[in-house]
Design a protein around this motif. Structure first.
Motif, PDB file in Angstrom:
ATOM      1  N   PRO A  93       0.820  -1.222   0.000  1.00 31.08           N
ATOM      2  CA  PRO A  93       0.000   0.000   0.000  1.00 31.08           C
ATOM      3  C   PRO A  93       0.846   1.262   0.000  1.00 31.08           C
ATOM      4  O   PRO A  93       0.316   2.355   0.154  1.00 31.08           O
ATOM      5  CB  PRO A  93      -0.790  -0.132   1.310  1.00 31.08           C
ATOM      6  N   LEU A  94       2.160   1.138  -0.173  1.00 36.85           N
ATOM      7  CA  LEU A  94       3.090   2.267  -0.072  1.00 36.85           C
ATOM      8  C   LEU A  94       2.715   3.388  -1.035  1.00 36.85           C
ATOM      9  O   LEU A  94       2.468   3.158  -2.215  1.00 36.85           O
ATOM     10  CB  LEU A  94       4.512   1.788  -0.367  1.00 36.85           C
ATOM     11  N   GLU A  95       2.715   4.645  -0.497  1.00 43.95           N
ATOM     12  CA  GLU A  95       2.380   5.830  -1.302  1.00 43.95           C
ATOM     13  C   GLU A  95       3.561   6.785  -1.448  1.00 43.95           C
ATOM     14  O   GLU A  95       3.691   7.449  -2.475  1.00 43.95           O
ATOM     15  CB  GLU A  95       1.197   6.563  -0.665  1.00 43.95           C
ATOM     16  N   LYS A  96       4.423   6.877  -0.416  1.00 44.35           N
ATOM     17  CA  LYS A  96       5.550   7.806  -0.461  1.00 44.35           C
ATOM     18  C   LYS A  96       6.806   7.107   0.048  1.00 44.35           C
ATOM     19  O   LYS A  96       6.761   6.390   1.050  1.00 44.35           O
ATOM     20  CB  LYS A  96       5.273   9.043   0.409  1.00 44.35           C
ATOM     21  N   ILE A  97       7.933   7.364  -0.646  1.00 50.38           N
ATOM     22  CA  ILE A  97       9.200   6.821  -0.187  1.00 50.38           C
ATOM     23  C   ILE A  97      10.313   7.831  -0.415  1.00 50.38           C
ATOM     24  O   ILE A  97      10.408   8.443  -1.488  1.00 50.38           O
ATOM     25  CB  ILE A  97       9.524   5.476  -0.875  1.00 50.38           C
ATOM     26  N   GLN A  98      11.105   8.049   0.624  1.00 49.32           N
ATOM     27  CA  GLN A  98      12.253   8.959   0.588  1.00 49.32           C
ATOM     28  C   GLN A  98      13.520   8.118   0.475  1.00 49.32           C
ATOM     29  O   GLN A  98      13.831   7.324   1.356  1.00 49.32           O
ATOM     30  CB  GLN A  98      12.310   9.793   1.874  1.00 49.32           C
TER      31      GLN A  98
END
Length: 490
Positions: free
Chosen positions: A427-432
Protein backbone atom coordinates in the motif's frame (compact mmCIF):
# COMPACT_ATOMS: atom_id res chain seq x y z
CA UNK A 1 5.34 64.17 -33.83
CA UNK A 2 4.05 60.58 -33.62
CA UNK A 3 3.30 59.12 -30.20
CA UNK A 4 6.27 57.23 -28.83
CA UNK A 5 5.59 53.64 -27.78
CA UNK A 6 6.51 52.66 -24.27
CA UNK A 7 7.51 49.21 -23.09
CA UNK A 8 5.58 47.42 -20.36
CA UNK A 9 8.37 47.99 -17.86
CA UNK A 10 8.13 51.74 -18.43
CA UNK A 11 4.45 52.01 -17.56
CA UNK A 12 3.38 52.74 -14.03
CA UNK A 13 0.99 50.11 -12.71
CA UNK A 14 -2.57 51.32 -12.36
CA UNK A 15 -4.81 48.87 -10.37
CA UNK A 16 -7.90 50.20 -12.16
CA UNK A 17 -6.42 49.63 -15.64
CA UNK A 18 -4.09 46.63 -15.66
CA UNK A 19 -2.08 46.60 -18.91
CA UNK A 20 -2.13 43.27 -20.71
CA UNK A 21 -0.86 44.27 -24.19
CA UNK A 22 0.17 47.19 -26.30
CA UNK A 23 -1.49 47.26 -29.71
CA UNK A 24 0.05 48.47 -32.91
CA UNK A 25 -1.43 51.93 -32.45
CA UNK A 26 -0.26 52.27 -28.86
CA UNK A 27 -3.71 51.75 -27.24
CA UNK A 28 -3.83 50.06 -23.84
CA UNK A 29 -5.85 46.87 -23.35
CA UNK A 30 -7.03 46.34 -19.77
CA UNK A 31 -6.64 42.80 -18.45
CA UNK A 32 -9.00 40.91 -16.18
CA UNK A 33 -7.29 40.42 -12.78
CA UNK A 34 -10.36 39.10 -10.98
CA UNK A 35 -8.57 35.83 -10.21
CA UNK A 36 -5.39 37.54 -8.95
CA UNK A 37 -4.61 36.95 -5.28
CA UNK A 38 -3.72 40.62 -4.89
CA UNK A 39 -6.68 41.96 -6.85
CA UNK A 40 -8.99 44.38 -5.09
CA UNK A 41 -12.11 45.37 -7.05
CA UNK A 42 -12.54 49.10 -7.56
CA UNK A 43 -15.51 51.00 -6.24
CA UNK A 44 -15.74 52.77 -9.55
CA UNK A 45 -16.71 51.29 -12.90
CA UNK A 46 -15.49 52.64 -16.21
CA UNK A 47 -18.15 54.62 -18.01
CA UNK A 48 -17.46 52.76 -21.18
CA UNK A 49 -16.01 49.28 -21.77
CA UNK A 50 -12.52 49.31 -23.25
CA UNK A 51 -13.70 47.04 -26.06
CA UNK A 52 -16.03 49.79 -27.36
CA UNK A 53 -13.01 52.01 -28.07
CA UNK A 54 -11.55 49.35 -30.30
CA UNK A 55 -14.92 48.80 -31.97
CA UNK A 56 -15.14 52.49 -32.85
CA UNK A 57 -11.75 52.44 -34.55
CA UNK A 58 -12.73 49.39 -36.57
CA UNK A 59 -16.06 50.93 -37.66
CA UNK A 60 -14.92 54.20 -39.22
CA UNK A 61 -16.58 53.43 -42.54
CA UNK A 62 -20.02 52.68 -41.05
CA UNK A 63 -22.90 55.01 -40.61
CA UNK A 64 -22.49 56.89 -37.29
CA UNK A 65 -26.14 56.39 -36.26
CA UNK A 66 -25.92 52.65 -36.86
CA UNK A 67 -22.75 52.46 -34.80
CA UNK A 68 -24.32 54.37 -31.94
CA UNK A 69 -27.37 52.11 -32.04
CA UNK A 70 -25.23 48.96 -31.93
CA UNK A 71 -23.07 50.27 -29.13
CA UNK A 72 -26.12 51.33 -27.12
CA UNK A 73 -27.69 47.89 -27.45
CA UNK A 74 -24.44 46.18 -26.45
CA UNK A 75 -24.01 48.49 -23.46
CA UNK A 76 -27.53 47.70 -22.25
CA UNK A 77 -26.88 43.98 -22.58
CA UNK A 78 -23.78 44.28 -20.33
CA UNK A 79 -25.48 46.21 -17.54
CA UNK A 80 -25.04 44.54 -14.15
CA UNK A 81 -27.57 44.95 -11.40
CA UNK A 82 -25.83 45.83 -8.15
CA UNK A 83 -28.95 45.56 -5.98
CA UNK A 84 -29.24 42.52 -3.74
CA UNK A 85 -31.87 39.96 -4.68
CA UNK A 86 -34.87 39.82 -2.34
CA UNK A 87 -33.29 37.37 0.14
CA UNK A 88 -33.53 37.69 3.92
CA UNK A 89 -30.40 38.91 5.66
CA UNK A 90 -30.16 35.57 7.48
CA UNK A 91 -29.76 33.75 4.15
CA UNK A 92 -27.04 36.11 2.98
CA UNK A 93 -25.24 35.69 6.30
CA UNK A 94 -25.39 31.91 5.92
CA UNK A 95 -23.90 32.23 2.42
CA UNK A 96 -21.10 34.41 3.76
CA UNK A 97 -20.45 31.93 6.58
CA UNK A 98 -20.16 29.07 4.09
CA UNK A 99 -17.66 31.03 2.00
CA UNK A 100 -15.61 32.04 5.03
CA UNK A 101 -15.52 28.45 6.31
CA UNK A 102 -13.71 27.47 3.10
CA UNK A 103 -11.59 30.52 2.24
CA UNK A 104 -11.28 32.30 5.58
CA UNK A 105 -12.45 35.88 6.18
CA UNK A 106 -9.50 37.41 4.31
CA UNK A 107 -9.43 38.72 1.68
CA UNK A 108 -13.06 37.82 0.89
CA UNK A 109 -14.70 40.09 3.45
CA UNK A 110 -12.46 43.05 2.55
CA UNK A 111 -13.59 42.73 -1.07
CA UNK A 112 -17.23 41.94 -0.35
CA UNK A 113 -17.71 45.09 1.73
CA UNK A 114 -17.02 47.19 -1.40
CA UNK A 115 -19.94 45.71 -3.36
CA UNK A 116 -22.80 47.54 -1.66
CA UNK A 117 -23.89 48.87 1.71
CA UNK A 118 -25.74 45.66 2.62
CA UNK A 119 -22.69 43.54 1.99
CA UNK A 120 -20.57 46.01 3.93
CA UNK A 121 -22.82 45.57 6.94
CA UNK A 122 -22.75 41.79 6.55
CA UNK A 123 -18.94 41.75 6.29
CA UNK A 124 -18.67 43.34 9.72
CA UNK A 125 -20.69 40.62 11.43
CA UNK A 126 -18.54 39.20 14.28
CA UNK A 127 -19.56 35.59 13.53
CA UNK A 128 -17.59 35.78 10.26
CA UNK A 129 -14.37 36.63 12.10
CA UNK A 130 -14.13 33.68 14.48
CA UNK A 131 -11.16 32.08 12.73
CA UNK A 132 -8.63 34.56 11.34
CA UNK A 133 -5.28 33.90 9.69
CA UNK A 134 -3.18 37.08 9.47
CA UNK A 135 -0.02 35.48 8.08
CA UNK A 136 -0.59 35.79 4.32
CA UNK A 137 -0.05 39.50 3.84
CA UNK A 138 -3.67 40.50 3.29
CA UNK A 139 -3.24 42.79 6.28
CA UNK A 140 -0.14 44.89 6.91
CA UNK A 141 1.80 43.75 9.97
CA UNK A 142 1.30 46.88 12.06
CA UNK A 143 0.22 47.02 15.68
CA UNK A 144 -2.21 49.82 14.86
CA UNK A 145 -3.98 47.51 12.40
CA UNK A 146 -4.16 44.75 14.98
CA UNK A 147 -5.65 47.11 17.52
CA UNK A 148 -8.29 48.29 15.05
CA UNK A 149 -9.20 44.72 14.13
CA UNK A 150 -9.52 43.67 17.76
CA UNK A 151 -11.77 46.64 18.51
CA UNK A 152 -13.97 46.45 15.40
CA UNK A 153 -13.99 42.86 14.08
CA UNK A 154 -12.63 40.25 16.47
CA UNK A 155 -14.94 40.43 19.49
CA UNK A 156 -16.04 36.81 18.89
CA UNK A 157 -12.75 35.51 17.50
CA UNK A 158 -11.82 32.03 18.72
CA UNK A 159 -8.85 31.13 16.52
CA UNK A 160 -6.14 33.61 15.48
CA UNK A 161 -2.84 33.04 13.67
CA UNK A 162 -0.26 35.80 14.19
CA UNK A 163 2.78 33.86 13.05
CA UNK A 164 5.77 36.08 12.09
CA UNK A 165 4.24 39.25 13.53
CA UNK A 166 6.28 41.68 15.60
CA UNK A 167 4.39 42.11 18.85
CA UNK A 168 4.99 44.21 21.92
CA UNK A 169 1.94 45.85 23.48
CA UNK A 170 -0.43 44.64 20.74
CA UNK A 171 -0.78 41.15 22.23
CA UNK A 172 -2.13 42.61 25.47
CA UNK A 173 -4.64 44.71 23.51
CA UNK A 174 -5.95 41.82 21.46
CA UNK A 175 -6.29 39.45 24.43
CA UNK A 176 -8.25 42.10 26.34
CA UNK A 177 -10.61 42.66 23.38
CA UNK A 178 -10.91 38.98 22.39
CA UNK A 179 -11.74 37.03 25.55
CA UNK A 180 -13.12 34.02 23.62
CA UNK A 181 -9.81 32.99 22.09
CA UNK A 182 -9.24 29.25 22.15
CA UNK A 183 -6.42 28.81 19.62
CA UNK A 184 -3.48 31.23 19.44
CA UNK A 185 -0.53 30.78 17.07
CA UNK A 186 2.39 33.05 17.95
CA UNK A 187 5.12 31.04 16.23
CA UNK A 188 8.14 33.05 15.02
CA UNK A 189 6.78 36.20 16.64
CA UNK A 190 9.28 38.86 17.66
CA UNK A 191 9.20 41.06 20.76
CA UNK A 192 6.96 38.66 22.65
CA UNK A 193 6.90 40.23 26.11
CA UNK A 194 6.14 38.59 29.49
CA UNK A 195 3.29 41.12 29.93
CA UNK A 196 1.70 39.92 26.71
CA UNK A 197 1.88 36.27 27.79
CA UNK A 198 0.47 37.18 31.20
CA UNK A 199 -2.40 39.03 29.52
CA UNK A 200 -3.08 35.95 27.40
CA UNK A 201 -3.21 33.79 30.53
CA UNK A 202 -5.44 36.20 32.47
CA UNK A 203 -7.98 37.19 29.81
CA UNK A 204 -8.42 34.12 27.60
CA UNK A 205 -10.13 31.70 29.96
CA UNK A 206 -11.12 29.29 27.17
CA UNK A 207 -7.58 28.80 25.86
CA UNK A 208 -7.01 25.28 24.49
CA UNK A 209 -4.29 25.48 21.86
CA UNK A 210 -1.08 27.53 22.15
CA UNK A 211 1.92 27.67 19.85
CA UNK A 212 5.10 29.49 20.82
CA UNK A 213 7.60 27.77 18.52
CA UNK A 214 10.73 29.81 17.74
CA UNK A 215 9.85 32.70 20.03
CA UNK A 216 11.53 34.40 22.98
CA UNK A 217 9.06 33.13 25.59
CA UNK A 218 10.69 32.42 28.95
CA UNK A 219 10.22 29.44 31.24
CA UNK A 220 8.64 31.66 33.90
CA UNK A 221 6.03 33.12 31.50
CA UNK A 222 5.20 29.74 30.02
CA UNK A 223 4.85 28.10 33.42
CA UNK A 224 2.52 30.90 34.59
CA UNK A 225 0.34 30.49 31.50
CA UNK A 226 0.07 26.71 31.84
CA UNK A 227 -0.68 26.86 35.57
CA UNK A 228 -3.63 29.19 34.92
CA UNK A 229 -5.07 27.32 31.93
CA UNK A 230 -3.94 23.69 32.41
CA UNK A 231 -7.49 22.38 32.91
CA UNK A 232 -8.46 23.11 29.28
CA UNK A 233 -5.19 23.00 27.33
CA UNK A 234 -5.15 20.35 24.62
CA UNK A 235 -2.19 21.37 22.47
CA UNK A 236 1.16 22.92 23.43
CA UNK A 237 3.98 23.69 20.99
CA UNK A 238 7.14 25.27 22.40
CA UNK A 239 9.61 23.79 19.92
CA UNK A 240 12.77 25.58 18.71
CA UNK A 241 12.94 27.94 21.68
CA UNK A 242 16.23 29.29 23.02
CA UNK A 243 15.25 30.72 26.39
CA UNK A 244 13.63 27.80 28.19
CA UNK A 245 16.53 27.42 30.58
CA UNK A 246 14.24 26.02 33.27
CA UNK A 247 12.64 23.50 30.95
CA UNK A 248 12.49 20.67 33.51
CA UNK A 249 10.28 22.92 35.63
CA UNK A 250 8.09 23.64 32.58
CA UNK A 251 7.80 19.93 31.79
CA UNK A 252 6.61 19.21 35.33
CA UNK A 253 3.95 21.90 34.84
CA UNK A 254 2.86 20.46 31.49
CA UNK A 255 2.15 17.16 33.24
CA UNK A 256 -0.80 18.85 34.96
CA UNK A 257 -2.68 19.14 31.63
CA UNK A 258 -5.01 16.15 31.83
CA UNK A 259 -6.68 16.93 28.48
CA UNK A 260 -3.42 17.30 26.54
CA UNK A 261 -3.45 15.56 23.14
CA UNK A 262 -0.50 17.20 21.31
CA UNK A 263 2.88 18.15 22.77
CA UNK A 264 5.86 19.43 20.75
CA UNK A 265 9.04 20.05 22.73
CA UNK A 266 11.50 19.47 19.87
CA UNK A 267 14.82 21.25 19.25
CA UNK A 268 15.11 23.20 22.50
CA UNK A 269 18.32 25.06 23.29
CA UNK A 270 19.93 25.87 26.61
CA UNK A 271 18.45 22.78 28.25
CA UNK A 272 20.36 20.12 30.22
CA UNK A 273 22.39 17.54 28.29
CA UNK A 274 19.87 14.96 29.46
CA UNK A 275 16.37 16.09 30.39
CA UNK A 276 15.18 13.81 33.18
CA UNK A 277 11.44 13.35 33.76
CA UNK A 278 9.06 10.87 35.33
CA UNK A 279 7.67 8.98 32.32
CA UNK A 280 5.10 6.96 34.27
CA UNK A 281 3.76 10.05 36.06
CA UNK A 282 3.54 11.77 32.68
CA UNK A 283 1.45 8.87 31.34
CA UNK A 284 -0.81 8.96 34.36
CA UNK A 285 -1.37 12.73 34.16
CA UNK A 286 -1.83 12.97 30.37
CA UNK A 287 -3.64 9.77 29.36
CA UNK A 288 -5.19 11.30 26.21
CA UNK A 289 -1.90 12.20 24.51
CA UNK A 290 -1.97 11.41 20.78
CA UNK A 291 1.09 13.24 19.41
CA UNK A 292 4.46 13.49 21.18
CA UNK A 293 7.38 15.22 19.44
CA UNK A 294 10.65 15.47 21.35
CA UNK A 295 13.37 15.42 18.70
CA UNK A 296 16.95 16.74 18.82
CA UNK A 297 17.17 16.57 22.61
CA UNK A 298 18.19 13.81 25.00
CA UNK A 299 15.92 12.39 27.66
CA UNK A 300 16.17 10.05 30.61
CA UNK A 301 13.40 8.58 32.71
CA UNK A 302 13.57 8.70 36.49
CA UNK A 303 14.56 5.25 37.81
CA UNK A 304 11.67 2.80 38.16
CA UNK A 305 11.42 -0.93 38.80
CA UNK A 306 10.31 -3.27 36.04
CA UNK A 307 7.09 -3.91 37.95
CA UNK A 308 6.29 -0.19 38.12
CA UNK A 309 6.93 0.19 34.39
CA UNK A 310 4.69 -2.77 33.48
CA UNK A 311 1.86 -1.56 35.70
CA UNK A 312 1.91 1.96 34.21
CA UNK A 313 -0.97 3.07 32.01
CA UNK A 314 1.33 3.97 29.10
CA UNK A 315 0.01 6.15 26.30
CA UNK A 316 -2.78 3.95 24.87
CA UNK A 317 -4.03 6.67 22.47
CA UNK A 318 -0.61 7.70 21.14
CA UNK A 319 -0.64 7.86 17.31
CA UNK A 320 2.59 9.77 16.57
CA UNK A 321 5.95 9.56 18.30
CA UNK A 322 8.86 11.62 16.97
CA UNK A 323 12.31 11.62 18.56
CA UNK A 324 14.80 12.10 15.70
CA UNK A 325 18.35 13.32 16.17
CA UNK A 326 19.15 15.57 13.20
CA UNK A 327 22.14 17.17 14.89
CA UNK A 328 24.62 14.65 13.52
CA UNK A 329 25.77 13.57 16.97
CA UNK A 330 23.99 10.18 17.10
CA UNK A 331 25.69 9.27 20.35
CA UNK A 332 22.81 8.86 22.78
CA UNK A 333 23.55 5.82 24.90
CA UNK A 334 21.81 2.60 23.83
CA UNK A 335 20.59 1.85 27.33
CA UNK A 336 18.94 5.28 27.63
CA UNK A 337 17.29 4.95 24.22
CA UNK A 338 15.89 1.53 25.02
CA UNK A 339 14.64 2.72 28.40
CA UNK A 340 12.89 5.86 27.06
CA UNK A 341 11.46 4.19 23.92
CA UNK A 342 10.12 1.17 25.71
CA UNK A 343 8.62 3.04 28.65
CA UNK A 344 6.84 5.52 26.36
CA UNK A 345 5.62 3.09 23.69
CA UNK A 346 5.10 -0.27 25.37
CA UNK A 347 1.31 0.18 25.47
CA UNK A 348 0.80 2.36 22.39
CA UNK A 349 -1.21 -0.08 20.27
CA UNK A 350 -2.61 2.69 18.06
CA UNK A 351 0.76 4.09 16.94
CA UNK A 352 0.68 5.18 13.26
CA UNK A 353 3.72 7.48 12.84
CA UNK A 354 7.23 6.76 14.12
CA UNK A 355 10.17 9.08 13.44
CA UNK A 356 13.55 7.84 14.72
CA UNK A 357 15.86 9.37 12.11
CA UNK A 358 19.46 9.40 13.26
CA UNK A 359 18.72 7.01 16.13
CA UNK A 360 17.96 3.78 14.31
CA UNK A 361 21.12 1.98 15.39
CA UNK A 362 20.24 2.59 19.02
CA UNK A 363 16.55 1.70 18.83
CA UNK A 364 16.03 -1.43 16.75
CA UNK A 365 16.01 -3.72 19.75
CA UNK A 366 12.97 -1.99 21.24
CA UNK A 367 11.20 -1.44 17.90
CA UNK A 368 11.03 -5.16 17.35
CA UNK A 369 8.88 -5.60 20.46
CA UNK A 370 6.55 -2.63 19.97
CA UNK A 371 2.86 -3.56 20.26
CA UNK A 372 1.79 -1.34 17.32
CA UNK A 373 0.60 -3.64 14.56
CA UNK A 374 -0.48 -1.20 11.85
CA UNK A 375 2.23 1.46 11.55
CA UNK A 376 1.63 3.71 8.53
CA UNK A 377 4.65 6.04 8.51
CA UNK A 378 8.21 4.97 9.38
CA UNK A 379 11.17 7.38 9.26
CA UNK A 380 14.52 5.64 9.75
CA UNK A 381 16.78 7.85 7.63
CA UNK A 382 20.14 9.40 8.51
CA UNK A 383 21.53 6.13 9.75
CA UNK A 384 24.59 4.03 9.05
CA UNK A 385 22.85 0.83 10.08
CA UNK A 386 23.28 -2.46 8.26
CA UNK A 387 20.14 -4.43 7.61
CA UNK A 388 20.93 -7.74 9.25
CA UNK A 389 18.39 -10.52 9.66
CA UNK A 390 17.14 -9.41 13.12
CA UNK A 391 16.12 -6.01 11.70
CA UNK A 392 14.48 -7.17 8.51
CA UNK A 393 11.52 -8.30 10.59
CA UNK A 394 10.53 -4.67 11.04
CA UNK A 395 9.66 -4.32 7.37
CA UNK A 396 7.86 -7.66 7.32
CA UNK A 397 5.97 -6.68 10.48
CA UNK A 398 4.50 -3.51 8.98
CA UNK A 399 4.71 -4.02 5.20
CA UNK A 400 0.91 -4.56 5.04
CA UNK A 401 0.19 -1.10 6.51
CA UNK A 402 3.15 1.18 5.65
CA UNK A 403 2.19 4.11 3.43
CA UNK A 404 5.26 6.32 3.99
CA UNK A 405 8.89 5.24 4.41
CA UNK A 406 11.95 7.45 4.85
CA UNK A 407 15.25 5.71 4.04
CA UNK A 408 17.26 8.84 3.29
CA UNK A 409 21.06 8.47 3.51
CA UNK A 410 20.77 4.83 4.55
CA UNK A 411 23.47 2.40 3.42
CA UNK A 412 22.65 -1.07 2.08
CA UNK A 413 19.14 0.15 1.33
CA UNK A 414 18.73 -2.55 -1.34
CA UNK A 415 18.25 -5.14 1.42
CA UNK A 416 15.33 -3.16 2.85
CA UNK A 417 13.76 -2.75 -0.61
CA UNK A 418 14.13 -6.45 -1.35
CA UNK A 419 12.50 -7.34 1.95
CA UNK A 420 9.63 -4.89 1.39
CA UNK A 421 8.93 -6.19 -2.12
CA UNK A 422 9.29 -9.88 -1.30
CA UNK A 423 5.56 -10.44 -0.92
CA UNK A 424 2.34 -9.22 -2.58
CA UNK A 425 1.63 -5.63 -3.62
CA UNK A 426 2.27 -2.89 -1.07
CA UNK A 427 0.00 0.00 0.00
CA UNK A 428 3.09 2.27 -0.07
CA UNK A 429 2.38 5.83 -1.30
CA UNK A 430 5.55 7.81 -0.46
CA UNK A 431 9.20 6.82 -0.19
CA UNK A 432 12.25 8.96 0.59
CA UNK A 433 15.49 7.56 -0.85
CA UNK A 434 17.65 10.69 -0.85
CA UNK A 435 21.36 9.89 -0.70
CA UNK A 436 20.80 6.13 -0.64
CA UNK A 437 22.60 3.56 -2.82
CA UNK A 438 19.46 2.16 -4.50
CA UNK A 439 20.03 0.52 -7.89
CA UNK A 440 17.85 0.28 -10.98
CA UNK A 441 16.75 -3.33 -10.49
CA UNK A 442 15.44 -2.56 -6.99
CA UNK A 443 13.77 0.63 -8.22
CA UNK A 444 11.97 -1.29 -10.96
CA UNK A 445 10.74 -3.87 -8.46
CA UNK A 446 9.59 -1.15 -6.09
CA UNK A 447 7.58 0.64 -8.80
CA UNK A 448 6.02 -2.66 -9.87
CA UNK A 449 5.02 -3.75 -6.37
CA UNK A 450 3.64 -0.35 -5.28
CA UNK A 451 0.73 0.62 -7.59
CA UNK A 452 -0.36 3.46 -5.24
CA UNK A 453 3.05 5.14 -5.19
CA UNK A 454 2.72 8.91 -5.81
CA UNK A 455 5.94 10.30 -4.29
CA UNK A 456 9.50 9.11 -4.91
CA UNK A 457 12.53 11.17 -3.86
CA UNK A 458 15.74 10.11 -5.65
CA UNK A 459 17.98 13.14 -5.17
CA UNK A 460 21.69 12.39 -4.57
CA UNK A 461 21.32 8.66 -5.25
CA UNK A 462 24.84 7.94 -6.46
CA UNK A 463 24.04 4.71 -8.36
CA UNK A 464 21.57 6.48 -10.68
CA UNK A 465 22.36 8.60 -13.73
CA UNK A 466 21.95 12.37 -13.51
CA UNK A 467 18.63 12.62 -15.39
CA UNK A 468 16.95 10.25 -12.95
CA UNK A 469 18.03 11.84 -9.66
CA UNK A 470 15.15 14.13 -8.71
CA UNK A 471 11.75 14.21 -7.01
CA UNK A 472 8.79 12.50 -8.71
CA UNK A 473 5.21 13.23 -7.67
CA UNK A 474 1.79 12.15 -8.95
CA UNK A 475 1.86 12.12 -12.77
CA UNK A 476 5.67 12.19 -12.71
CA UNK A 477 5.66 8.58 -11.52
CA UNK A 478 4.66 7.54 -15.04
CA UNK A 479 7.61 9.56 -16.35
CA UNK A 480 9.92 7.73 -13.94
CA UNK A 481 8.62 4.35 -15.07
CA UNK A 482 9.26 5.27 -18.71
CA UNK A 483 12.80 6.45 -17.90
CA UNK A 484 13.60 3.25 -16.03
CA UNK A 485 12.15 1.18 -18.86
CA UNK A 486 14.21 3.01 -21.47
CA UNK A 487 17.42 2.22 -19.58
CA UNK A 488 16.91 -1.46 -20.26
CA UNK A 489 19.15 -3.83 -18.31
CA UNK A 490 21.19 -1.18 -16.53
Amino acid sequence: MPRQKRGILGVKKDPKHQILYFGNNGEEWPSDDSEDSDYLPSDLEDDQPASSKRKKKQGKGKNKKLILKEESAKSNSLDICVDLPPLPTEIWLKIFQDVVSVTGPLPFLCRAQKVCSSWKELSEHPSLWRKVDLTYGWIKHKEETLRWLSENRLSQCQDINLSNWTLSSALSVITERCPHLQTVNLSHCKKLTPDGVTSLANNCTELRDIEFSDTSITSTSLKELILKRFSKLKRIDVSCNKKLTGFTMVLDTIMKCSKLTVLDISSLENVPTYVTFDIEEFQKSCPKLKVLRMGNNRYKGTPKTDDEVEKSAGFPDLEEFSIPDLSGRHNMHNTIVYDVFYRILHKSFKLKVLDIRGRCNESYAVLDILPAADLESLHVGLSSMCYDDPYMGLFLKWRHSLKTIDLSWVQNVELAIQELTSGPSLPLEKIQLTGSNIEYKDLRTLLKKCPKLNYVQLESCRNLVRGIKRLYKDEDITVLKEKIKSLGNI
